[in-house]
Every structure is written in C-alpha cells, then in structure tokens.
Write an enzyme that holds these catalytic residues in place. Sequence first.
Site, PDB file in Angstrom:
ATOM      1  N   ASP A   1       0.822  -1.088  -0.088  1.00 35.11           N
ATOM      2  CA  ASP A   1       0.165   0.155  -0.123  1.00 35.11           C
ATOM      3  C   ASP A   1       0.977   1.267   0.089  1.00 35.11           C
ATOM      4  O   ASP A   1       2.067   1.056   0.266  1.00 35.11           O
ATOM      5  CB  ASP A   1      -1.035  -0.129   1.230  1.00 35.11           C
ATOM      6  CG  ASP A   1      -2.120   0.787   0.797  1.00 35.11           C
ATOM      7  OD1 ASP A   1      -2.445   1.610   0.064  1.00 35.11           O
ATOM      8  OD2 ASP A   1      -3.185   0.358   1.767  1.00 35.11           O
ATOM      9  N   ALA A   2       0.363   2.232  -0.423  1.00 33.78           N
ATOM     10  CA  ALA A   2       1.074   3.480  -0.424  1.00 33.78           C
ATOM     11  C   ALA A   2       2.125   4.003   0.462  1.00 33.78           C
ATOM     12  O   ALA A   2       1.730   4.096   1.712  1.00 33.78           O
ATOM     13  CB  ALA A   2       0.246   4.925  -0.805  1.00 33.78           C
TER      14      ALA A   2
END
Length: 761
Positions: free
Chosen positions: A312-313
């Site tokens: 995820d980011a």
Amino acid sequence: MNFFKKITITIFCVGLISSFKTNEENKVALYKQPKADIESRVQDLLKRMTLEEKVAQMRMFHANKGVEFSEDGKLVLSDVVQQKLTLGIGGIKNPGEHNTPEEAAELNNQLQKYIIKNSRLGIPGFFVTESYNGVDAAGCTSFGRPINMASTFNRALIKKVYDAVGREARMRGLHLTHSPEADIVRDPRFGRMSEAFSEDTYLTTQMIINAVNGLQGDYEGLSKTHIGAVTKHFAGYAQLAGGTNFASIEISPRTLIDEIFPPFEAAVKEANTLGIMASHGDLNGIASHANPWLLTEVLRDQWNFEGYVVSDANDIGRLHYFMKVAETPEEAALLGLLAGVDVDLYAEDAYALLPKMVKEKPELMQYIDRSAARVLRTKFILGLFEDPYIKVKKVNDNVRTPENLELARASDRESIILLKNDGVLPLDSNKAMKLALVGPVLDETVKEQFASIVGENITLVTEKGFDLTNGRGGIPELTKENIQKEGIEKIINTAKSADVIVAVVGGDDFTSKEGFFTHAFGDRDSIDPVGLQDELIVELKKLGKPVVIVLKHRRTLSVNTFAKEADAMLDCWDLSEEGNYAIAEVLFGKVNPSGKLPVTVPRSIGQIPFHYSQKEINYKKGYLFAENTPLFDFGFGLSYTQFEYSDISLSSSEMTDDSELTARITITNKGDRAGKETVQLYLKDLIGQVVRPMQELKGFEKIELAAGESKVVSFKITPDMLEYTGLEMKKIPGYGDFELRIGSSSAEFKATNFKLKSGKL
C-alpha cells in the site's frame, strides 16, 4: 535424375530451410517469442537484466509526478519522470485519469512507447487505476459503490458490472486496478466503509469472486480486453482500533482464519486474482508488510498464489518511520523484501535503496530475482510484450456506452433497500401531485432525472437548503448551525405547498472518506447523521404531509429519528450516476425494491461491535436504558409485495463428513405485483469446541416471482460449510447438532435441525 536422388535433394533442401528458420528464431531473444511458455520467457529476460533494471521493475510511481498531455496532444514528461524511466519501471498509477477516455488512450500509448523505446530490453510498464465507482478516471461509467453491489445479493449482476469496469479500463490503456476490497467492514466509524462489500464473510466472498472474475474477463481476457485485479488489503484492514485509519488491528487468530481470510483465499483459489495488496496494519503486532507468515507462508505456500504483491502507498518505508519496527530505511526495505512484497508503491526511501544494499549483502539477489520475476510474469500474462497499445479509434464506442449506463441503473434498482413503508409507497404517477424534493444531500441532477421518470402529472419543486460541509477535501468543516437553520426554513417554505415530501439526507462525499496519512480526516467518533438533519425531519413531519426519506451515505448511520418520523424510507447508499432515475422508478412503483442490508444497522455507536454473526455469548446482556436490538437487521429489506415462506424440508436429518443433504423451502408471492426476493440460508452451530457465532450466512439465492407464483428454492449443505478452527488452531469438522435457518433476513426465518456425524467406523 533418379527417384532416390530427388528425395535426397528434397530432404536436404527442407532441412536447410528448417535450419535457416531455427537460426532466425534463435536471433530473436526467447522472451520476445510469443509462442514460448511464459516461465521460460521470464527467466530468459531476467538473466539479461542488470540489478538496477530488476529493482526498477519492483517500483511504481504516480503519474502526478509529471505525466501530462500538451494542448496539441503530445506527451509531456517532467524531468523527474524521465529520470525515473531511465531503467524502466514496474508500473505507473493513474496516467491520464483526468483526460477523456480517448485522450487517455492516446496519452498511454505515447507513454508506453516512450517506456519501451527507452528501456534497453524493451520492457513495457503497466498502468494502474482504482475502481470504487467504476474506473476511477474521467469519462468512464460511474457505477454504485461496492457496498451497493453487495446490497443487490445478485452474483451475476455484480460480475456484469465489473466486466464492464474491466473493459472500460483496458480501453483507456490501463492494465491493473487496486481493487476490489476483500476487507470485512464492521465498524461504521471507519470512513472507507463503502469501499468494501459487507460485514459478512460469505457475502463478501461471493462478491469478491464475481468482481475479480468480471474485472479479469474470467482470466482469459487479461491479455487483450480486461485488466488484472489487485485484491486488497491483505489482511485485516477495516478491523481498526477505534475505527480510525492507520490504527492498530486487533483480531484473534481464529477470527482471522475463519472470518477475515476466506474472501482473500477465494480471490486467489477461485478467481485467480492477478495481484494482492498488503494491508496498512498489523496482525498480533507484526506489520503486514513485514510479515513472511502472512505474505509467503499463507498466501503462497498454503494458497499457491502465483501473482505479485504490491505495497500500500509508501508502507514499506513506513515500517521505519511510522510502524517503527525497523531502525533504518534500509532495514525497512529488507523486511518488506524478505516478507514477500514484490512492488514498492510510491516510496523513495525503500526499494530504491536495494541496489546499494545488494553490494553489501549479495544474498539478497535471490529475493530481488523472485520479485522482479513476478512482475515480469504479470506483464507477460497481460500481453504487454505483444500488444502494448490501444486502438484509439475504438475507445469512444466502448466506454460509457448506453449499455453500461443501463447496467449501472439496473444495479441501482436492485441495490435500493426499502427500510420502512407505512403504505405511502409506491406513489401513483397517474394522480396529479406536487412532489417536494428537499434536503442537504440533494444533487443538481435530481429534478431533471426525476422528471424523465414521473411524467406530466407530477409537479416537482426542489430546495437543498444547505450543504452539510464546506467540501474541503482534507479536513472538512460542518456548515455553521445558523446557516443550517436558515436552510431548514427554506426547505420548510418549499415543502409547505407539496402533497408529498421526499427528503434526501444522510452524508456527502466528505462526511465519510479515506483519512490519508497527513492532513486528512475521514473517520468519525459518532454515527449519528451530521448537522441538523434530525431536526429537519422533525420539522418536515410537523407539516402533516407524507415524508419519504431517501438516505444517501457511505457509512452506516444510526438513523433513529429518521426511522421514527418517516412514513417511508429508502436506503440508497452511494448509487451510480443513474441513481436518481432508479430512485424515482422505485418511488413510483416502476421498480419493486429488492435490496437487502449488507450490514447490521445499530441504534447507537455504543452497540459496536454489532455485526449479526458475533459470538452467541455477546447476546446475553444489553445496556441499561437502551433498546438492545438492531435498528435494522443484516439481510433486511422490504418489498411492495409480500413473500410467504413454507416450512423447511430436509433430505435427511443427519449427514456425515463424506455426504451432503439438501434443504428445500417454497416461497410464494402473496401480493398483487411481481417482485424479487433474496432467500437467505443461515447455519447455527449449537455446540462447538470453541465459542461459536450466533449464526452465519452460508448461502443465498435471489429469485423473481410473479403475483401468486410459488417457487421451490434448494440449498445443498456440504461438510465444508460446517468446518471451523478448533482448539488446536486447525480446521476441524463441525460434528454435532446444527440449526438450519432459511428466511428473508438474519432475524426472520424458518428453522429446523440436523446433525453432522463422522463417516468413519
């Protein structure tokens, strides 16, 4: 020349030609040969790559770093982007997201051409989107949210919707989507609630299977017509402490295995999802991005997942500066790599460090090869080496088509839930009346869309009154109370002259949203409707006219006042761009509502957790001075007709672990109009090795019946439906007595008992 000489010469010539062809083919690198098997192509390409080129395949950046179109339609890349592409790239997020589909296709063609031309080995990149309301890009069909999809309880319809999403994404030059969410959502404080499907494991699993298969074109469409699904967030995301994004996750190991894992496992084993995104959170204190048990042992060794895992980011870097399980950025990169994260999304302080790290630790090369190979395999599966470009002239005829808009409306029709009806609905379009459309969640298209449905006999007046928030993206503020009161006065003045009032209330885009890492909130410590909406409904009710509430929202709300005061109430969640058409169709009886609640609606935030499948012991006591039942039960939804359920017929009262039984029930439409009903199967384990849930959804079937029609619905009960994690943390058969329930919701059902026995002597 004699016969044998002719044959000898012919054989020699054929051999010479074959030898020539073979030599020509050998000049073409194996990885460029379409007929070669993918694994051979991956390994051939991998051995030709430098360390830096391999690491580049393990990285992804956002197009907002500088991927744009000039006014004359030419690709413009910032210096930063050009530098990033010198060694190639794994992927780019959201290129062309603000362009029209045709412009995006042209932009992405030029971008892909640049990437291939400037890659020493001609390796294409993949382009990635999100899919919460359809393709997250301008000009694509806007469908209802995932929680709307679950409200339909219609597997085939959901697959059609996601098939359309997959096709539209590919037409604009995209290859993957960081969707769908397989998370189980049970805390309405969480701002991202509507991005997932349901509080229930089985319902979510069914939605995930059909969403992934739709997006990927049953996997066969990946090379040309569809996109790869990246199922997320693995695992336990949405089970956040306090319902706030980025908080810790507290899940018991048994709950994790029995309730949280199944949708992800089905995405891998049944739908063959191309990718998996790791979760922001932790499990038992172990950050998911640094959890080899989760990302390797479970995902790959137990489930045989062969795709790639993306962070995820920025979450690999956050292992150092946020999760604080790594002393340095280099250690964070090492933890992510060893755990099994293949692609680093956005970060400059994680996998960018790997080339230098390998010089000090050459043993890391095997893990880099492992991850780079998974990315390359994904690109071969997507057909990017053979056909990396989009036929731009075909784009406009295949994106946001009339067929897709009708599909959006069809899904809206089936997702709208009738929560209350004191006989007001459906309204009669043949009778002249003035209809007041009012409320702070009213949108600009409502009057036009309603008018096209209701006909000339209906006079429409509208008044929004006030906005719920100031619309500030990061940290929105509620509209000041004095402005809300002035707005209520405007609404009342408009509604006075109406025959029927339709109040559109609930929440806007800013009262429930993702709380980003910095300077953005989206979660709430209350689930009451924001602002003075309760007061608005009370004042409208004083007018003595029928009040119909249309509830639009992205999180479950404790709508006690709404439910008490309204004569009728529709729960619409977050519909498609065709949503107001569908609402009008339902209000005026052109469509008989058939949606069912995919979540339990509590009366107050104090009841949380309150999902219907809690452990049975949770139901022993309630709270002082409060009603301790749900406001609305999971699976609940009314109709304009009435369905009668017969008693249940079982093929046998006993089954063994090598047999199955069949449950049958007859459903009869006792009303005077056709309608759709979702017949729901629940199982309750009466005695278990461990404390068991009150009940669990194990099947459903949506049927349509004409007035007076009856239909027999059958469910097969198989031993695997009864399994659970026992004392020793292993799956065990559910030997013993069960109650089988079939009904219209988790609270309305017919029941009978059966027993599971061992088939062994």
